[in-house]
Write an enzyme that holds these catalytic residues in place. Structure first.
Site, PDB file in Angstrom:
ATOM      1  CG  HIS A 122      -1.898   0.980   1.402  1.00 33.46           C
ATOM      2  ND1 HIS A 122      -1.630   2.288   1.738  1.00 33.46           N
ATOM      3  CD2 HIS A 122      -3.236   0.900   1.236  1.00 33.46           C
ATOM      4  CE1 HIS A 122      -2.762   2.957   1.783  1.00 33.46           C
ATOM      5  NE2 HIS A 122      -3.755   2.144   1.479  1.00 33.46           N
ATOM      6  CG  ASP A 199       0.733  -2.141   6.147  1.00 32.28           C
ATOM      7  OD1 ASP A 199      -0.150  -2.242   7.013  1.00 32.28           O
ATOM      8  OD2 ASP A 199       0.593  -1.503   5.089  1.00 32.28           O
ATOM      9  CD  GLN A 202      -6.688  -4.278   4.595  1.00 34.36           C
ATOM     10  OE1 GLN A 202      -7.598  -4.918   5.132  1.00 34.36           O
ATOM     11  NE2 GLN A 202      -6.864  -3.061   4.127  1.00 34.36           N
ATOM     12  CE  LYS A 225      -6.966   0.152   6.619  1.00 34.27           C
ATOM     13  NZ  LYS A 225      -7.780   0.590   5.495  1.00 34.27           N
ATOM     14  CB  CYS A 365      -3.551   3.283  -1.638  1.00 34.99           C
ATOM     15  SG  CYS A 365      -4.819   4.490  -1.319  1.00 34.99           S
TER      16      CYS A 365
END
Ligand SMILES: Cc1ncc(COP(=O)(O)O)c(C=O)c1O
Length: 410
Positions: A122, A199, A202, A225, A365
C-alpha cells in the site's frame, strides 16, 4: 459453522445495518463498521471520564489517564507484545509507518544502504520509505511477487544484500488478500542483522497476530479497520529500538525537561505521542478488542474464510470475470479483487451500488502493484465476519448481470 456464532445476532450490534437495511457492505478493507459497544464506550469516555490525559493532577484527569493506559494494555495483550511501552498510539497505520520511516530510518540508514519493500505495498508502506531512502542517500529495492502475488522464501532471501538495513512489507495485501510468511521472512532478516517493519493494517483485524512469535521489529495498524473509531492507530516497536529513536513529532507531553538550549525527551511511548492524545479513540479501540476477543479469532476466521470461499467460487464461474491473485480462495483472506472484460471498475462499482452493494474501485493505493500486474485499476470486494452467505449470493448474482447491463450479449 459452530452453533455459538450467530451472524444475525452479531449484526444486531451494528447500528449501521438498522439505519441501512438494504446495505451489503463489502468495503471492509477500507474501514469496518462499528458495533454499539464501541460507540457506547467512546460516548461514555466523553460523558464520564473526559479530561486531558497524562498531564492533569486532579482526579478526573487521572481517570482519563488510567482509561488511556488500560487501552494500551489491551493492545499489548492483543498483539502479544512483551511490554506496554512498546505500544505507541498514532492516528492510523499511515502515521505509524511514517513514524517508523522517519525515526527508525534516521537511526539506521546511511548513504548506500538498501531498503527493501515488496511491490505489493500500500502507498502508506511505500512513500515513507521512498522519502527516507532519499533523505539518507539509500537505495529502495523492490521485492517482486509472481503473477499470483506470491513471494517465496527464496525470492525474499535473494533480495537481501550486505547493504540491506531494513525490509518493509505487508502481512496481508490489501489488493490480493495474500498473506506473507512474516515469521520466515523475519528469521531471514535477523540472520543478517536486518530489521523488519510489518504493515498489519489488513491482518491484525482478521487473525491472531503475535509480535513475539513472528519476531517482527515493528508492526503498524489502524483501529478503524477493526471496529474502532477513525483517528486511532498503533505502532508496535521493539523497546531496544524505540529507546534509541528520536521523536517524529515534538511539542507538548513528550519531554522530560526543556531549557532555553536543549530538551531531554521522555521515555517511549510518550516520546512518540506529542500533543494531546486521542484518548476517546484509544478507549474505543480497547472496546473493539474486547468485542473481537468475545467472538474469538477462531470463529472470525471460520466465518470469513467460508464467505471468501463462497464468493471466490461463484465469481470464478462467471464468464469474463477474472479474480486477481491466487486461484485458491484460501489465499484471499477476505479480499476478492477482480476485473470484468470490457467494463471499467468505476462502472462495476456504480452498477453494484445501484443494488446497494458497496465495493471499492480504483488502484486501492497500490499503483506499483497494478503496474506489475499490467492493469490500471480493479474492483475489490472485502469481507468481514458480519457479512452473510445471502449477501455474497446477491453480490455475485449482481456481478453476473453487469456485462448484460453494459450492453454486451453475454
Ligand atoms: C495494507 C494497508 N496498509 C496501510 C493502509 C493505510 O491505512 P490508514 O489509511 O488507516 O492509515 C491501508 C488502508 O487501506 C492498507 O490496506
Amino acid at each position: 459453522m459452530s452453533t455459538n456464532f450467530d451472524v444475525n445476532r452479531i449484526r444486531e450490534d451494528f447500528p449501521i445495518f438498522k439505519n441501512h437495511p438494504d446495505l451489503i457492505y463489502l468495503d471492509n478493507s477500507a474501514t469496518s463498521q462499528k458495533p454499539f459497544q464501541v460507540i457506547r464506550a467512546v460516548t461514555e469516555f466523553y460523558e464520564k471520564s473526559n479530561a486531558n490525559p497524562l498531564r492533569g493532577l486532579y482526579d478526573l484527569a487521572q481517570t482519563a489517564t488510567e482509561e488511556y493506559e488500560q487501552a494500551r494494555e489491551k493492545v499489548r495483550k492483543f498483539i502479544h507484545a512483551a511490554r506496554a511501552d512498546e505500544i505507541i498510539f498514532t492516528r492510523n497505520a499511515t502515521e505509524s509507518l511514517n513514524l517508523a520511516a522517519y525515526s527508525f530510518g534516521d537511526l539506521v540508514l546511511h548513504e548506500g544502504d538498501e531498503v527493501v519493500v515488496s511491490i505489493a505495498e500500500h502507498h502508506s508502506n511505500l512513500l515513507p520509505w521512498q522519502a527516507a531512502a532519499a533523505r539518507h542517500g539509500a537505495v529502495l529495492r523492490y521485492l517482486e511477487c509472481d503473477e499470483k502475488g506470491k513471494i517465496t522464501e527464496e525470492a525474499f532471501r535473494a533480495a537481501l544484500t550486505k547493504r540491506t538495513k531494513l525490509v518493509a512489507i505487508t502481512q496481508v495485501s490489501n489488493v490480493l488478500g495474500r498473506k506473507n510468511d512474516i515469521k520466515t521472512f523475519a528469521k531471514a532478516c535477523h540472520e543478517k542483522g536486518i530489521a523488519i517493519v510489518v504493515d498489519g493494517a489488513q491482518s491484525v483485524p482478521h487473525m491472531m497476530v503475535d509480535v513475539q512469535d513472528l519476531d517482527v521489529d515493528f508492526l503498524a495498524f489502524s483501529g478503524h479497520k477493526m471496529l474502532a473509531p477513525m483517528g486511532i492507530g498503533v505502532l508496535y516497536g521493539k523497546h531496544k529500538y524505540l529507546k534509541k529513536m528520536q521523536p517524529f513529532l515534538s511539542g507538548g507531553e513528550m519531554i522530560e525537561s526543556v531549557t532555553r538550549e536543549r530538551t531531554v525527551f521522555a521515555q517511549p511511548p510518550q516520546r512518540f505521542e506529542a500533543g494531546t492524545v486521542n484518548a476517546g479513540g484509544a478507549v474505543g479501540l480497547g472496546a473493539a478488542i474486547d468485542y473481537i476477543n468475545a467472538i474469538g479469532f477462531e470463529q472470525i476466521e471460520k466465518q470469513e474464510s467460508m464467505l471468501t470461499q463462497l464468493a471466490a467460487e461463484r465469481l470464478q464461474k462467471i464468464p469474463h470475470v477474472h479474480l486477481i491473485g491466487s486461484d485458491d480462495p484460501a489465499e484471499h483472506h477476505g479480499i476478492l479483487t477482480f476485473s470484468i472484460d470490457g467494463v471499467h471498475p468505476h462502472d462495476i462499482a456504480a452498477i453494484l451500488d445501484a443494488d446497494h452493494i458497496a465495493v471499492r474501485a480504483g488502484h486501492h493505493c497500490a499503483q506499483p502493484l497494478h503496474q506489475h500486474l499490467g492493469v490500471m485499476s480493479t474492483t475489490r470486494a472485502s469481507l468481514g465476519f458480519y457479512n452473510t452467505e445471502e449477501e455474497i449470493v446477491k453480490f455475485t448474482d449482481s456481478v453476473a448481470q453487469i456485462r448484460r447491463k453494459m450492453g454486451y450479449d453475454e
